[in-house]
Design an enzyme around this catalytic site. Structure first.
Site, PDB file in Angstrom:
ATOM      1  N   LYS A  86       9.443   2.805  39.467  1.00  0.00           N
ATOM      2  CA  LYS A  86       9.529   3.011  38.011  1.00  0.00           C
ATOM      3  C   LYS A  86       8.729   4.236  37.577  1.00  0.00           C
ATOM      4  O   LYS A  86       9.208   5.060  36.816  1.00  0.00           O
ATOM      5  CB  LYS A  86       8.991   1.793  37.242  1.00  0.00           C
ATOM      6  CG  LYS A  86       9.743   0.506  37.441  1.00  0.00           C
ATOM      7  CD  LYS A  86       9.213  -0.585  36.521  1.00  0.00           C
ATOM      8  CE  LYS A  86       7.761  -0.956  36.760  1.00  0.00           C
ATOM      9  NZ  LYS A  86       7.488  -1.605  38.047  1.00  0.00           N
ATOM     10  N   ARG A 124       6.550  -7.331  30.422  1.00  0.00           N
ATOM     11  CA  ARG A 124       6.420  -7.999  31.721  1.00  0.00           C
ATOM     12  C   ARG A 124       6.503  -9.511  31.591  1.00  0.00           C
ATOM     13  O   ARG A 124       6.439 -10.214  32.605  1.00  0.00           O
ATOM     14  CB  ARG A 124       5.070  -7.632  32.339  1.00  0.00           C
ATOM     15  CG  ARG A 124       5.151  -6.536  33.397  1.00  0.00           C
ATOM     16  CD  ARG A 124       3.749  -6.290  33.895  1.00  0.00           C
ATOM     17  NE  ARG A 124       3.694  -5.749  35.205  1.00  0.00           N
ATOM     18  CZ  ARG A 124       3.543  -4.448  35.480  1.00  0.00           C
ATOM     19  NH1 ARG A 124       3.512  -3.573  34.516  1.00  0.00           N
ATOM     20  NH2 ARG A 124       3.440  -4.044  36.721  1.00  0.00           N
ATOM     21  N   ARG A 180       1.454   3.093  50.418  1.00  0.00           N
ATOM     22  CA  ARG A 180       1.430   4.206  49.469  1.00  0.00           C
ATOM     23  C   ARG A 180      -0.010   4.458  49.005  1.00  0.00           C
ATOM     24  O   ARG A 180      -0.884   3.595  49.160  1.00  0.00           O
ATOM     25  CB  ARG A 180       2.336   3.936  48.270  1.00  0.00           C
ATOM     26  CG  ARG A 180       1.795   2.874  47.337  1.00  0.00           C
ATOM     27  CD  ARG A 180       2.693   2.607  46.167  1.00  0.00           C
ATOM     28  NE  ARG A 180       2.004   1.829  45.138  1.00  0.00           N
ATOM     29  CZ  ARG A 180       2.518   1.498  43.967  1.00  0.00           C
ATOM     30  NH1 ARG A 180       3.740   1.848  43.657  1.00  0.00           N
ATOM     31  NH2 ARG A 180       1.808   0.800  43.095  1.00  0.00           N
ATOM     32  N   ARG A 240      -4.682   1.826  45.998  1.00  0.00           N
ATOM     33  CA  ARG A 240      -5.021   1.049  44.804  1.00  0.00           C
ATOM     34  C   ARG A 240      -5.497  -0.334  45.227  1.00  0.00           C
ATOM     35  O   ARG A 240      -4.973  -0.913  46.170  1.00  0.00           O
ATOM     36  CB  ARG A 240      -3.781   0.896  43.914  1.00  0.00           C
ATOM     37  CG  ARG A 240      -3.571   2.064  42.983  1.00  0.00           C
ATOM     38  CD  ARG A 240      -2.222   2.054  42.302  1.00  0.00           C
ATOM     39  NE  ARG A 240      -1.798   0.776  41.733  1.00  0.00           N
ATOM     40  CZ  ARG A 240      -0.686   0.632  40.998  1.00  0.00           C
ATOM     41  NH1 ARG A 240       0.084   1.667  40.749  1.00  0.00           N
ATOM     42  NH2 ARG A 240      -0.348  -0.532  40.510  1.00  0.00           N
ATOM     43  N   ARG A 252       1.510 -10.074  43.168  1.00  0.00           N
ATOM     44  CA  ARG A 252       2.220  -9.312  42.130  1.00  0.00           C
ATOM     45  C   ARG A 252       3.726  -9.551  42.200  1.00  0.00           C
ATOM     46  O   ARG A 252       4.387  -9.662  41.172  1.00  0.00           O
ATOM     47  CB  ARG A 252       1.918  -7.813  42.285  1.00  0.00           C
ATOM     48  CG  ARG A 252       0.490  -7.464  41.885  1.00  0.00           C
ATOM     49  CD  ARG A 252       0.116  -6.059  42.328  1.00  0.00           C
ATOM     50  NE  ARG A 252       0.840  -5.026  41.642  1.00  0.00           N
ATOM     51  CZ  ARG A 252       1.000  -3.787  42.116  1.00  0.00           C
ATOM     52  NH1 ARG A 252       0.482  -3.451  43.285  1.00  0.00           N
ATOM     53  NH2 ARG A 252       1.671  -2.897  41.427  1.00  0.00           N
TER      54      ARG A 252
HETATM   55  P1  AMP Z   1       1.749  -1.038  37.191  1.00  0.00           P
HETATM   56  O1  AMP Z   1       1.113   0.283  37.415  1.00  0.00           O
HETATM   57  O2  AMP Z   1       2.843  -1.008  36.145  1.00  0.00           O
HETATM   58  O3  AMP Z   1       2.187  -1.710  38.469  1.00  0.00           O
HETATM   59  O4  AMP Z   1       0.624  -1.992  36.539  1.00  0.00           O
HETATM   60  C1  AMP Z   1      -0.570  -2.267  37.257  1.00  0.00           C
HETATM   61  C2  AMP Z   1      -1.217  -3.507  36.717  1.00  0.00           C
HETATM   62  O5  AMP Z   1      -1.565  -3.323  35.322  1.00  0.00           O
HETATM   63  C3  AMP Z   1      -0.372  -4.773  36.721  1.00  0.00           C
HETATM   64  O6  AMP Z   1      -0.364  -5.412  37.990  1.00  0.00           O
HETATM   65  C4  AMP Z   1      -1.081  -5.608  35.662  1.00  0.00           C
HETATM   66  O7  AMP Z   1      -2.301  -6.123  36.143  1.00  0.00           O
HETATM   67  C5  AMP Z   1      -1.424  -4.552  34.605  1.00  0.00           C
HETATM   68  N1  AMP Z   1      -0.326  -4.377  33.633  1.00  0.00           N
HETATM   69  C6  AMP Z   1       0.428  -3.266  33.437  1.00  0.00           C
HETATM   70  N2  AMP Z   1       1.338  -3.469  32.482  1.00  0.00           N
HETATM   71  C7  AMP Z   1       1.170  -4.746  32.065  1.00  0.00           C
HETATM   72  C8  AMP Z   1       1.822  -5.559  31.101  1.00  0.00           C
HETATM   73  N3  AMP Z   1       2.865  -5.107  30.383  1.00  0.00           N
HETATM   74  N4  AMP Z   1       1.368  -6.831  30.933  1.00  0.00           N
HETATM   75  C9  AMP Z   1       0.333  -7.302  31.642  1.00  0.00           C
HETATM   76  N5  AMP Z   1      -0.321  -6.589  32.575  1.00  0.00           N
HETATM   77  C10 AMP Z   1       0.085  -5.321  32.783  1.00  0.00           C
END
Ligand code: AMP
Length: 213
Positions: A13, A88, A127, A160, A171
């Site tokens: 994404k 989400r 990654r 990360r 996740r």
């Molecule tokens: P991402 O980079 O989109 O994979 O987001 C990394 C982490 O940020 C996720 O695993 C959640 O812990 C938190 N996060 C990001 N977006 C959301 C969201 N819309 N709702 C809740 N947690 C979020």
């Protein structure tokens, strides 16, 4: 052009959102990037979110929707944006409906990137993240000096916390149980544009751009 890009963790994404945002000159809003930046700067939001994000859990719906509303309200959202990482949960999808209604945003594009869970596990655990330019880099594209191939920063790429094996599995489980059902909720509302996320980056981008044009 207003776009929601949706899919499991590691499906690409962020990578695709950056390409689209450049192509159409629209803002890329990544809730994950906003949280990570807040964590690294030690802001109030960052302190509240650190443990949750690093443990692979979801930050609360209220906090996240407040963040998205504030971000959209403080920019020229009519000019366009691509929203990556939100919603989400079904509750976030409902809150986003309210935000869009309030701001007069109707009919955004809804793009879904698709891939099997095993491919996502493999991608996430192999990654790295450049701490300077926030680009996701494949481990195989890094040499011994750990120089970011995107921005050239030396020794800048790290794993990360939430890309560690057991966190990745958590996740994915959260994605399947809590996030994936949003597709059902949105299918009444938006046209679903489903794109194969396992093709190479250029092909995925080409397919998304086809849908958007
Ligand atoms: P991402 O980079 O989109 O994979 O987001 C990394 C982490 O940020 C996720 O695993 C959640 O812990 C938190 N996060 C990001 N977006 C959301 C969201 N819309 N709702 C809740 N947690 C979020």
């Amino acid at each position: 052009m207003q776009i929601i890009i949706f899919g499991g963790p590691g499906v690409g994404k962020g990578t695709q959102a950056k390409i689209i945002s450049k192509n159409f000159n629209i803002k890329h809003i990544s809730t994950g990037d906003i949280l990570r930046e807040s964590i690294s700067r030690g802001t109030e939001l960052g302190l509240a979110a650190k443990e949750i994000v690093e443990g692979g859990n979801l930050v609360s719906d209220d906090l996240m929707s407040g963040l998205v509303k504030e971000t959209l309200s403080n920019m020229d959202y009519q000019k366009g944006f691509i929203l990556d990482g939100f919603p989400r949960t079904i509750a976030q999808a409902i809150l986003l409906d309210g935000i869009f209604e309030e701001l007069g945003i109707d009919n955004p594009y809804f793009v879904i990137l698709n891939a099997d869970a095993e491919i996502l596990v493999e991608r996430l655990t192999s990654r790295r993240l450049c701490t300077k330019c926030c680009t996701i880099i494949k481990l195989s594209d890094l040499d011994e000096s750990n120089t970011c191939p995107n921005c050239g920063a030396k020794d800048s790429c790290i794993k990360r916390e939430d890309d560690k094996d057991e966190v990745v599995r958590k996740r994915l489980k959260i994605y399947e149980e809590t996030t994936f059902p949003i597709i059902d909720y949105y299918k009444e509302k938006y046209q679903l544009n489903i794109i194969n996320g396992t093709d190479d980056v250029d092909k995925v981008a080409e397919n998304i751009l086809k849908v958007l044009s």
